[in-house]
Write a protein that holds these residues in place. Structure first.
Motif, short mmCIF file in Angstrom:
data_model
loop_
_atom_site.label_atom_id
_atom_site.label_comp_id
_atom_site.label_asym_id
_atom_site.label_seq_id
_atom_site.Cartn_x
_atom_site.Cartn_y
_atom_site.Cartn_z
N GLU A 1 -13.81 2.13 11.82
CA GLU A 1 -12.84 3.05 12.41
C GLU A 1 -13.06 3.18 13.91
N GLU A 2 -14.33 3.17 14.33
CA GLU A 2 -14.67 3.50 15.70
C GLU A 2 -14.16 2.50 16.73
N ASN A 3 -14.22 1.23 16.42
CA ASN A 3 -13.84 0.25 17.45
C ASN A 3 -12.97 -0.86 16.88
N GLY A 4 -11.96 -0.46 16.10
CA GLY A 4 -11.03 -1.49 15.64
C GLY A 4 -10.09 -1.09 14.52
N LEU A 5 -10.49 -0.13 13.69
CA LEU A 5 -9.68 0.30 12.54
C LEU A 5 -9.41 -0.85 11.57
N ARG A 6 -10.32 -1.80 11.53
CA ARG A 6 -10.12 -2.96 10.66
C ARG A 6 -10.13 -2.55 9.18
N GLY A 7 -11.03 -1.63 8.82
CA GLY A 7 -11.13 -1.22 7.42
C GLY A 7 -9.88 -0.54 6.92
N GLY A 8 -9.34 0.39 7.71
CA GLY A 8 -8.11 1.07 7.31
C GLY A 8 -6.94 0.13 7.20
N ASN A 9 -6.82 -0.77 8.14
CA ASN A 9 -5.72 -1.73 8.11
C ASN A 9 -5.85 -2.70 6.92
N GLN A 10 -7.08 -3.12 6.63
CA GLN A 10 -7.29 -4.05 5.53
C GLN A 10 -6.99 -3.38 4.19
N TYR A 11 -7.43 -2.13 4.05
CA TYR A 11 -7.16 -1.42 2.79
C TYR A 11 -5.66 -1.30 2.55
N ALA A 12 -4.92 -0.90 3.57
CA ALA A 12 -3.46 -0.75 3.43
C ALA A 12 -2.80 -2.09 3.14
N LYS A 13 -3.29 -3.15 3.78
CA LYS A 13 -2.72 -4.49 3.58
C LYS A 13 -2.90 -4.95 2.14
N VAL A 14 -4.10 -4.76 1.60
CA VAL A 14 -4.37 -5.16 0.22
C VAL A 14 -3.58 -4.31 -0.76
N ALA A 15 -3.48 -3.03 -0.48
CA ALA A 15 -2.71 -2.13 -1.35
C ALA A 15 -1.25 -2.57 -1.42
N GLN A 16 -0.70 -2.95 -0.27
CA GLN A 16 0.70 -3.40 -0.23
C GLN A 16 0.86 -4.72 -0.98
N MET A 17 -0.09 -5.64 -0.80
CA MET A 17 -0.03 -6.92 -1.49
C MET A 17 -0.06 -6.74 -3.01
N LYS A 18 -0.83 -5.77 -3.48
CA LYS A 18 -0.96 -5.52 -4.91
C LYS A 18 0.16 -4.64 -5.46
N GLY A 19 0.99 -4.11 -4.57
CA GLY A 19 2.07 -3.23 -5.00
C GLY A 19 1.57 -1.90 -5.52
N GLU A 20 0.44 -1.43 -4.99
CA GLU A 20 -0.12 -0.15 -5.46
C GLU A 20 0.71 1.02 -4.95
N HIS A 21 0.76 2.06 -5.76
CA HIS A 21 1.56 3.24 -5.43
C HIS A 21 0.64 4.40 -5.09
N HIS A 22 0.46 4.65 -3.81
CA HIS A 22 -0.35 5.77 -3.34
C HIS A 22 0.55 6.98 -3.11
N ILE A 23 0.20 8.10 -3.70
CA ILE A 23 1.00 9.31 -3.50
C ILE A 23 0.38 10.28 -2.51
N PHE A 24 -0.95 10.17 -2.29
CA PHE A 24 -1.63 11.13 -1.43
C PHE A 24 -2.92 10.51 -0.91
N ALA A 25 -3.23 10.79 0.36
CA ALA A 25 -4.49 10.35 0.95
C ALA A 25 -5.03 11.45 1.84
N LEU A 26 -6.30 11.77 1.68
CA LEU A 26 -6.96 12.84 2.43
C LEU A 26 -8.18 12.25 3.12
#
Length: 473
Positions: free
Chosen positions: A330-355
């Motif tokens: 998160e500190e110097n690139g946000l690679r983890g957050g972007n990768q998680y969202a990318k994989v979730a979209q590829m898998k067609g996962e349905h996220h309703i809430f994130a905290l």
């Protein structure tokens, strides 16, 4: 007949009121159990102790970051979750090298000052860099001085965080651009280097690092960038008023390397009724290297882990899939957050809430929500359940950097909002250490997060029929 209808209506009203009270009472008791478990038998502080004191600072691409991955994965496996796994992600690797050194020279006299390299900066020449200094208050000042007055000098960005803003993150946002883009912009005018006032309200000798970017600037045009402590920034500014020809010297040996593989750490409890609806709670495993990353974001990591543990220990079987994600970089690139969202979209996962928890382990005050008006109205209906715990702040606004890439117009995003008045005393500095975290405040935050997740899991969103009437008021 009319009298019978009136009696029937009264009976229905009585039964509905009784059912509504029952719903609210059950929710109140559930939250009480979560708070009791966190405060009496909490695990978050022990986890943070290990992350901070046994592992330490966890800069992306470092050995400590990988130790944190292994440790947190093992701890999630011990909780007996339904599934725990690592999600590969390529992250930048930057090393600080030897300790930075700097001084202010007036005539034959030198005074040592405290600096640290900004994350991503190049090094100074091996023998250091010495030049005259031009003080500015922000990026917009550069054009006013132009290349004629900037070329060959060290640009000193000295805009402080505004002390009159109650929301300290707003004060931070008001001057973070000079840290992030200062070197790239000053280089366009021929500056030899930049130093940036640390982003903190506190006047002390501890410089605060943070990410910076050169944008599209070619490698041969990049200049070294460092943060100077607030106390030394005040000193330098006062000396410049007396002697505009003074010299500033600094030496840094930091280095950028090729990307390396790291991981997001993920664990989940599968939903009992709606397993395809996913609720995420998380923080980021990486930190800067000056302290041990206890507040930023060890606290968010262990609080997120604790949410799933509290569900397990109190016997709550979630209706929806509850997933903890410990993001990397998160500190110097946000690679983890972007990768998680990318994989979730590829898998067609349905996220309703994130905290997300990424504002330190201080006393929780409430939450901010990135949600539609209808969704926010539903969330606000739960506010009274948090009042016994003095958690009153429910507002629309930001959520968290790592969960931001999940935004799709439907998901509700939220951020835990602790009292932030002391957060920037420690943020990205050597003072971000375990001893700065209060055990009780940390545990209150974990319980507060678990309570909100409990309500989202129980009622979901966009399902008015499932929401008790008294919670709609």
């Amino acid at each position: 007949m009319k009298q019978k209808l009136v009696l029937l209506a009264l009976l229905v009203t009585f039964l509905e009121g009784k059912a509504q009270f029952s719903h609210q009472q059950k929710d109140s008791m559930a939250l009480r159990n979560l708070y009791d478990m966190s405060l009496l038998q909490g695990q978050s502080y022990e986890w943070l102790d290990h992350l901070s004191n046994k592992i330490g600072g966890r800069l992306s691409g470092s050995i400590n970051a990988e130790r944190a991955v292994k440790y947190s994965k093992a701890q999630l496996e011990e909780l007996g979750l339904d599934k725990v796994w690592l999600q590969p992600v390529m992250v930048p690797k930057w090393t600080r090298g030897q300790a930075e050194y700097a001084y202010v020279q007036t005539g034959e006299n030198t005074t040592t000052v405290n600096i640290v390299a900004l994350g991503g900066s190049i090094a100074t020449p091996a023998n250091g860099l010495k030049a005259e200094v031009l003080e500015v208050q922000g990026l917009e000042d550069l054009a006013e001085y132009g290349k004629e007055q900037i070329e060959g000098k060290i640009v000193f960005f000295n805009r402080p965080m505004r002390p009159d803003l109650i929301h300290t993150f707003a004060a931070y946002g008001g001057c973070v651009d000079q840290r992030y883009s200062g070197a790239a912009e000053a280089a366009k005018y021929g500056a030899a280097g930049v130093i940036v006032r640390s982003l903190s309200h506190k006047i002390d000798e501890y410089p605060h690092t943070g990410s910076m970017s050169y944008g599209e600037l070619p490698n041969d045009e990049r200049i070294p960038a460092a943060a100077i402590s607030t106390k030394d920034a005040e000193y330098l500014s006062s000396m410049l008023k007396l002697d505009k020809s003074l010299k500033f010297f600094y030496r840094m040996s930091c280095q950028n390397h090729a990307d390396v593989e790291s991981h997001n750490v993920i664990g989940e409890i599968t939903g009992s009724e709606y397993p395809d609806e996913i609720i995420v709670v998380g923080g980021h495993l990486d930190s800067w290297d000056l302290g041990d990353g206890a507040h930023d974001d060890g606290a968010g990591v262990v609080q997120s882990m604790e949410v799933l543990r509290l569900f397990k220990e109190t016997g709550i079987r979630p209706k929806r899939t509850l997933r903890v994600v410990l993001f990397m970089n998160e500190e110097n690139g946000l690679r983890g957050g972007n990768q998680y969202a990318k994989v979730a979209q590829m898998k067609g996962e349905h996220h309703i809430f994130a905290l997300e928890s990424d504002s330190g382990g201080f006393t929780p005050r409430g939450f901010s929500f990135d949600a539609s008006e209808a969704q926010f109205e539903q969330v606000k209906s739960w506010k009274s359940l948090f009042e016994p715990y003095l958690v009153h702040y429910f507002a629309q606004g930001g959520s968290g950097a790592d969960i931001g890439p999940l935004k799709d117009g439907d998901i509700v995003l939220a951020g835990l909002r602790p009292d932030s008045q002391r957060y920037f005393d420690h943020h990205h500095a050597a003072t971000d250490t375990f001893d700065a975290v209060n055990k009780r405040e940390l545990e209150l935050g974990a319980a507060t997060m678990a309570s909100l997740v409990y309500l989202v899991d129980k009622y979901g969103f966009d399902s008015p029929i499932n929401v008790p009437a008294e919670l709609k008021k």
